[in-house]
Motif scaffolding. Structure first.
Motif, PDB file in Angstrom:
ATOM      1  N   LEU A  41       0.805  -1.246   0.037  1.00  0.00           N
ATOM      2  CA  LEU A  41      -0.105  -0.049  -0.065  1.00  0.00           C
ATOM      3  C   LEU A  41       0.939   1.190  -0.099  1.00  0.00           C
ATOM      4  CD1 LEU A  41      -2.678  -1.006   2.373  1.00  0.00           C
ATOM      5  CD2 LEU A  41      -3.320  -0.097   0.297  1.00  0.00           C
ATOM      6  N   ASN A  42       1.630   1.057   0.874  1.00  0.00           N
ATOM      7  CA  ASN A  42       2.734   2.531   0.861  1.00  0.00           C
ATOM      8  C   ASN A  42       3.567   2.743  -0.695  1.00  0.00           C
ATOM      9  OD1 ASN A  42       2.573   3.215   3.482  1.00  0.00           O
ATOM     10  ND2 ASN A  42       3.912   1.962   4.331  1.00  0.00           N
ATOM     11  N   LEU A  54      -6.006  10.513  -5.873  1.00  0.00           N
ATOM     12  CA  LEU A  54      -6.584  10.854  -4.619  1.00  0.00           C
ATOM     13  C   LEU A  54      -6.322   9.480  -3.630  1.00  0.00           C
ATOM     14  CD1 LEU A  54      -9.185  11.889  -2.849  1.00  0.00           C
ATOM     15  CD2 LEU A  54     -10.588  10.383  -4.160  1.00  0.00           C
ATOM     16  N   ILE A  55      -6.035  10.227  -2.472  1.00  0.00           N
ATOM     17  CA  ILE A  55      -5.439   9.360  -1.321  1.00  0.00           C
ATOM     18  C   ILE A  55      -6.624   9.778  -0.234  1.00  0.00           C
ATOM     19  CG2 ILE A  55      -4.010   8.515   0.556  1.00  0.00           C
ATOM     20  CD1 ILE A  55      -1.555   9.103  -1.653  1.00  0.00           C
ATOM     21  N   SER A  56      -7.689   8.963   0.260  1.00  0.00           N
ATOM     22  CA  SER A  56      -8.375   9.410   1.343  1.00  0.00           C
ATOM     23  C   SER A  56      -7.730   8.906   2.831  1.00  0.00           C
ATOM     24  CB  SER A  56      -9.729   8.807   1.225  1.00  0.00           C
ATOM     25  OG  SER A  56     -10.249   9.345  -0.169  1.00  0.00           O
ATOM     26  N   THR A  57      -7.819   9.738   3.537  1.00  0.00           N
ATOM     27  CA  THR A  57      -7.348   9.460   4.965  1.00  0.00           C
ATOM     28  C   THR A  57      -8.391   8.483   5.775  1.00  0.00           C
ATOM     29  OG1 THR A  57      -7.984  11.595   5.940  1.00  0.00           O
ATOM     30  CG2 THR A  57      -5.494  11.171   4.916  1.00  0.00           C
ATOM     31  N   ALA A 103      -3.675  -1.902  -9.136  1.00  0.00           N
ATOM     32  CA  ALA A 103      -4.903  -1.395  -9.254  1.00  0.00           C
ATOM     33  C   ALA A 103      -6.127  -1.446  -7.886  1.00  0.00           C
ATOM     34  CB  ALA A 103      -5.876  -1.872 -10.440  1.00  0.00           C
ATOM     35  N   VAL A 104      -5.889  -2.689  -7.373  1.00  0.00           N
ATOM     36  CA  VAL A 104      -6.814  -2.993  -6.369  1.00  0.00           C
ATOM     37  C   VAL A 104      -6.266  -1.816  -4.848  1.00  0.00           C
ATOM     38  CG1 VAL A 104      -7.508  -4.487  -4.192  1.00  0.00           C
ATOM     39  CG2 VAL A 104      -7.749  -5.074  -6.762  1.00  0.00           C
ATOM     40  N   TYR A 105      -5.012  -2.169  -4.602  1.00  0.00           N
ATOM     41  CA  TYR A 105      -4.434  -0.998  -3.578  1.00  0.00           C
ATOM     42  C   TYR A 105      -4.643   0.367  -3.830  1.00  0.00           C
ATOM     43  CZ  TYR A 105      -1.999  -5.187  -1.745  1.00  0.00           C
ATOM     44  OH  TYR A 105      -1.709  -6.372  -0.969  1.00  0.00           O
ATOM     45  N   GLY A 106      -4.618   0.855  -5.115  1.00  0.00           N
ATOM     46  CA  GLY A 106      -5.140   2.152  -5.404  1.00  0.00           C
ATOM     47  C   GLY A 106      -6.335   2.608  -5.147  1.00  0.00           C
ATOM     48  N   THR A 107      -7.404   1.335  -5.290  1.00  0.00           N
ATOM     49  CA  THR A 107      -8.652   1.859  -4.975  1.00  0.00           C
ATOM     50  C   THR A 107      -8.900   1.852  -3.475  1.00  0.00           C
ATOM     51  OG1 THR A 107      -9.297   0.714  -6.988  1.00  0.00           O
ATOM     52  CG2 THR A 107     -10.942   0.838  -5.290  1.00  0.00           C
ATOM     53  N   ILE A 108      -8.151   0.827  -2.841  1.00  0.00           N
ATOM     54  CA  ILE A 108      -8.313   0.980  -1.460  1.00  0.00           C
ATOM     55  C   ILE A 108      -7.639   2.363  -0.847  1.00  0.00           C
ATOM     56  CG2 ILE A 108      -6.896  -0.107   0.557  1.00  0.00           C
ATOM     57  CD1 ILE A 108      -6.992  -2.643  -0.715  1.00  0.00           C
ATOM     58  N   LEU A 109      -6.819   2.865  -1.408  1.00  0.00           N
ATOM     59  CA  LEU A 109      -6.269   4.165  -0.855  1.00  0.00           C
ATOM     60  C   LEU A 109      -7.359   5.419  -1.222  1.00  0.00           C
ATOM     61  CD1 LEU A 109      -2.715   3.813  -2.182  1.00  0.00           C
ATOM     62  CD2 LEU A 109      -3.370   4.123   0.234  1.00  0.00           C
ATOM     63  N   GLU A 110      -7.845   5.354  -2.488  1.00  0.00           N
ATOM     64  CA  GLU A 110      -8.788   6.187  -2.572  1.00  0.00           C
ATOM     65  C   GLU A 110     -10.171   6.242  -1.745  1.00  0.00           C
ATOM     66  OE1 GLU A 110      -9.888   7.528  -6.559  1.00  0.00           O
ATOM     67  OE2 GLU A 110      -7.695   6.937  -7.197  1.00  0.00           O
ATOM     68  N   HIS A 111     -10.290   5.098  -1.414  1.00  0.00           N
ATOM     69  CA  HIS A 111     -11.570   4.855  -0.418  1.00  0.00           C
ATOM     70  C   HIS A 111     -11.086   4.826   1.013  1.00  0.00           C
ATOM     71  CE1 HIS A 111     -14.895   3.713  -2.930  1.00  0.00           C
ATOM     72  NE2 HIS A 111     -14.333   3.065  -3.488  1.00  0.00           N
ATOM     73  N   GLY A 112      -9.738   5.381   1.145  1.00  0.00           N
ATOM     74  CA  GLY A 112      -9.173   5.435   2.681  1.00  0.00           C
ATOM     75  C   GLY A 112      -9.472   4.126   3.569  1.00  0.00           C
ATOM     76  N   LEU A 113      -9.352   3.193   2.918  1.00  0.00           N
ATOM     77  CA  LEU A 113      -9.520   1.897   3.491  1.00  0.00           C
ATOM     78  C   LEU A 113      -7.919   1.454   4.033  1.00  0.00           C
ATOM     79  CD1 LEU A 113     -12.481   0.351   1.747  1.00  0.00           C
ATOM     80  CD2 LEU A 113     -12.337   1.223   4.335  1.00  0.00           C
ATOM     81  N   GLN A 114      -6.987   1.959   3.503  1.00  0.00           N
ATOM     82  CA  GLN A 114      -5.509   1.443   4.088  1.00  0.00           C
ATOM     83  C   GLN A 114      -5.606   0.938   5.571  1.00  0.00           C
ATOM     84  OE1 GLN A 114      -6.421   4.466   2.729  1.00  0.00           O
ATOM     85  NE2 GLN A 114      -5.069   6.044   3.571  1.00  0.00           N
TER      86      GLN A 114
END
Length: 133
Positions: A41-42, A54-57, A103-114
């Motif tokens: 993820l990092n 986009l990176i949501s927190t 691609a999945v990890y990018g989606t996780i970041l955009e949704h702020g689920l990291q």
């Protein structure tokens, strides 16, 4: 009787030196440090930062245009995987699997689920393990 060794190292592709005939007394798992969800993820976060994606927190819904983009990115990577399976090309299959994860990890970041995804993954795993197929 086979000779005993102190340990056998296991890496990404199985037991090193399986053919030695040595019986391990200890098995050491050796995986590169990047083989865990947080580190991956990092790495993707570094990409998102570089390209101002986009990176949501906090956990959040994302705009429909971003959701559609993320869906299409993941769909395209899965199609590429399928193509390489049909081509019977293991090297490209491995690359496409990494692209799917990216691609999945990018989606996780955009949704702020990291910060929650590992726990969510563990819950899904427990649920899957409880099923009888």
């Amino acid at each position: 009787m086979p000779e005993r060794s102190n340990n056998i190292k296991v890496g990404l592709y199985g037991v090193a030196s399986r053919a030695t005939g040595l019986v391990p007394t200890q098995v050491q798992i050796l995986f590169p440090s990047f083989i865990n969800m947080k580190n991956q993820l990092n790495l993707v976060k570094e990409f998102h930062t570089k390209f101002k994606a986009l990176i949501s927190t906090n956990p959040t819904l994302i705009p429909l245009d971003r959701s559609n983009l993320r869906f299409n990115l993941m769909k395209e990577e899965v199609k590429e995987y399928k193509k390489e399976v049909e081509n019977k090309n293991i090297e490209e299959i491995s690359k496409e699997l990494a692209d799917i994860l990216y691609a999945v990890y990018g989606t996780i970041l955009e949704h702020g689920l990291q910060d929650k995804i590992e726990q969510i993954f563990e819950e899904v795993h427990k649920s899957n393990m409880s099923k009888d197929y």
